[in-house]
Design an enzyme around this catalytic site. Structure first.
Site, mmCIF file in Angstrom:
data_model
loop_
_atom_site.group_PDB
_atom_site.id
_atom_site.type_symbol
_atom_site.label_atom_id
_atom_site.label_comp_id
_atom_site.label_asym_id
_atom_site.label_seq_id
_atom_site.Cartn_x
_atom_site.Cartn_y
_atom_site.Cartn_z
ATOM 1 N N GLN A 7 0.794 -1.231 0.000
ATOM 2 C CA GLN A 7 0.000 0.000 0.000
ATOM 3 C C GLN A 7 0.827 1.284 0.000
ATOM 4 O OE1 GLN A 7 -4.022 0.077 1.761
ATOM 5 N NE2 GLN A 7 -3.090 1.356 3.316
ATOM 6 N N GLU A 37 -3.256 9.718 -1.050
ATOM 7 C CA GLU A 37 -2.370 10.401 -0.106
ATOM 8 C C GLU A 37 -1.295 11.218 -0.807
ATOM 9 O OE1 GLU A 37 -1.096 7.525 2.783
ATOM 10 O OE2 GLU A 37 -3.154 7.137 3.423
ATOM 11 N N ASP A 43 4.453 0.385 4.248
ATOM 12 C CA ASP A 43 3.198 -0.049 4.870
ATOM 13 C C ASP A 43 2.621 -1.117 3.954
ATOM 14 O OD1 ASP A 43 0.723 -0.527 5.938
ATOM 15 O OD2 ASP A 43 -0.081 1.476 5.601
ATOM 16 N N GLU A 81 5.200 -1.397 8.412
ATOM 17 C CA GLU A 81 3.897 -1.330 9.076
ATOM 18 C C GLU A 81 2.989 -2.431 8.527
ATOM 19 O OE1 GLU A 81 0.094 1.671 8.791
ATOM 20 O OE2 GLU A 81 2.098 2.537 8.605
ATOM 21 N N ASP A 96 -0.766 -1.438 12.944
ATOM 22 C CA ASP A 96 -1.856 -0.497 12.668
ATOM 23 C C ASP A 96 -3.184 -1.242 12.760
ATOM 24 O OD1 ASP A 96 -3.660 1.391 11.727
ATOM 25 O OD2 ASP A 96 -2.981 1.278 9.651
ATOM 26 N N LYS A 132 -3.843 6.503 15.165
ATOM 27 C CA LYS A 132 -4.863 7.192 14.366
ATOM 28 C C LYS A 132 -6.008 7.522 15.317
ATOM 29 C CE LYS A 132 -3.908 4.726 10.020
ATOM 30 N NZ LYS A 132 -4.342 3.581 9.178
ATOM 31 N N ARG A 154 -5.294 9.788 7.953
ATOM 32 C CA ARG A 154 -6.044 8.747 7.252
ATOM 33 C C ARG A 154 -6.055 9.097 5.763
ATOM 34 N NH1 ARG A 154 -8.606 4.980 10.748
ATOM 35 N NH2 ARG A 154 -8.362 3.716 8.869
ATOM 36 N N SER A 155 -6.467 8.132 4.944
ATOM 37 C CA SER A 155 -6.456 8.403 3.500
ATOM 38 C C SER A 155 -7.512 9.444 3.121
ATOM 39 C CB SER A 155 -6.646 7.117 2.702
ATOM 40 O OG SER A 155 -7.765 6.407 3.164
ATOM 41 N N LYS A 170 3.194 10.204 10.064
ATOM 42 C CA LYS A 170 2.812 9.799 8.710
ATOM 43 C C LYS A 170 1.690 10.714 8.279
ATOM 44 C CE LYS A 170 1.693 5.780 7.195
ATOM 45 N NZ LYS A 170 1.086 4.438 7.090
#
EC number: 4.2.1.11
Length: 425
Positions: free
Chosen positions: A161, A203, A240, A283, A310, A335, A364-365, A386
């Protein structure tokens, strides 16, 4: 100073989907505001957003969550003293009455929790990070910049990802940001020279089709070199995997490479990358339910790289405690919307620190122009953040906020560099 009024509204996030914004108004008319983000690749155990369903906004409206803030939550919290965030958060948790905050919605509860913190800071005429931490020195976070997107964050053939650059060799946050931006622009040139797609994902990273996942690392290393930096000295690499997205029935399915690997084989796959490339953070290397796989991964490379949970932990003390007891991973991704209140976020970060784990503050995205997480990274001194690539204002807003904080702090600002990663041998 007491809460006089709480107002919520429906606004849009960076993907054009509705989210919740809240204003908390105090007796002296001080206002604190916050907007909440939303994820694409979500852990099964996360606190739950409340969405309306139906046809409006394709079912993603948040008018129910807004209504809960404007009625039940507002009625409960009116006349509460603004100084006791823990008491306010607990009152909302009790009012909701579910483990996953599904009745009122974690999006409703979190928006209020963050807005309360902002209102208290504004009442004190202090920036949020200083209101939350009255310390002498403040640690700026090392940015983990997602410059190649795959998986759930992009419409390409890359399984992994996120491929991130980590400018841990920079002398300051300001310089780290410059390192990252220069590599980002050089990466665009590298991709264009190979006739690859340079559109960006959720992102802000590029989302090219590549012949293998490993090719993402290779083009990034080429861009680092072309920018005049040394990989493994100035700039490092983070991954990630978000492996829960391609894990099924005990198998890790790498579609782009036509490979199906069991846990042990996928551990070897990742360990081979660590051996051959300057990777310092991985991650979600294993699926969130593959505890045996996590055990294998931690034993194999846990003393060489940061292993971040995560989806595994979803910013929840209950699940982190299990990881600590099983001695798996050595870091947790933070998060705020996975758990739903600021108080619980701080509790899980303290648990991580006490166990010798690092914490990584994360966006977050689906983001907004809200910059709260930048202040939270500095307030908690977690040392890492991040918050996406070097394009899209929803990402750059956080980086620019950190630039202002570093400037404001002057000599009190510490950029930790590699010291933020305390699991590297």
């Amino acid at each position: 100073m007491n809460i006089k009024q709480i107002k919520a509204r429906e606004v849009l996030d960076s993907r054009g989907n509705p989210t919740v914004e809240v204003d908390v108004i105090l007796d002296d008319d001080t206002i604190g505001s916050a907007m909440v983000p939303s994820g694409a690749s979500t852990g099964q155990r996360e606190a739950l957003e409340l969405r309306d369903g139906g046809t409006r906004y394709l079912g993603k409206g948040v008018l129910k969550a807004v209504e809960f803030v404007n009625t039940e939550i507002c009625n409960t919290l009116i006349n509460f003293g603004i100084e006791d965030l823990g008491k306010i958060d607990q009152a909302m948790i009790d009012l909701d009455g579910t483990e996953t905050k599904s009745r009122l919605g974690a999006n409703a509860i979190l928006a209020v929790s963050l807005a309360v913190a902002h209102a208290n800071a504004n009442r004190q005429h202090k920036p949020l990070y200083m209101s939350l931490n009255q310390g002498e020195n403040y640690k700026l976070p090392v940015p983990m910049m997602n410059i190649i997107n795959g998986g759930e964050h992009a419409n390409n053939n890359v399984d992994i990802q996120e491929f991130m650059i980590i400018p841990a060799g920079a002398p300051s946050f300001k310089e780290a940001l410059r390192y990252g931006a220069e590599v980002f622009h050089h990466l665009k040139a590298v991709l264009e020279a190979k006739n690859m797609n340079t559109t960006v994902g959720d992102e802000g990273g590029f989302a090219p089709d590549l012949s293998s996942n490993e090719d993402a690392i290779k083009v990034i290393l080429e861009a680092i070199d072309n920018a005049g930096y040394k990989a493994g000295k100035d700039i490092f690499i983070g991954i990630d995997a978000a492996s829960s997205e391609f894990y099924e029935n005990g198998t890790y399915n790498l579609v782009s490479e036509n490979k199906s690997l069991n846990s042990e084989e996928f551990v070897d796959y990742l360990a081979n990358w660590v051996e051959n490339y300057p990777i310092i953070s991985i991650e979600d290397g294993m699926d969130e339910n593959d505890w045996n796989g996590w055990n294998l991964l931690t034993k194999k490379i846990g003393d060489k790289v940061q292993l971040v949970g995560d989806d595994l932990y979803v910013t929840n003390s209950k699940f982190l405690k299990q990881g600590i007891e099983k001695n798996i991973t050595n870091s947790i991704l933070i998060k705020v919307n996975q758990i739903g209140t600021l108080t619980e976020t701080f509790q899980v970060m303290k648990m991580a620190t006490d166990a010798g784990y690092t914490s990584v503050m994360s966006h977050r995205s689906g983001e907004t122009e809200d910059t709260t997480i930048a202040d939270l990274a500095v307030a908690t001194g977690c040392g890492q953040i991040k918050t996406g690539s070097l394009s899209r204002s929803d990402r750059l807003a956080k980086y620019n906020r950190l630039l202002r904080i570093e400037e404001e702090l002057g000599a009190k600002a510490v950029y930790p560099g590699l010291d933020a990663f305390n699991h590297l041998n």
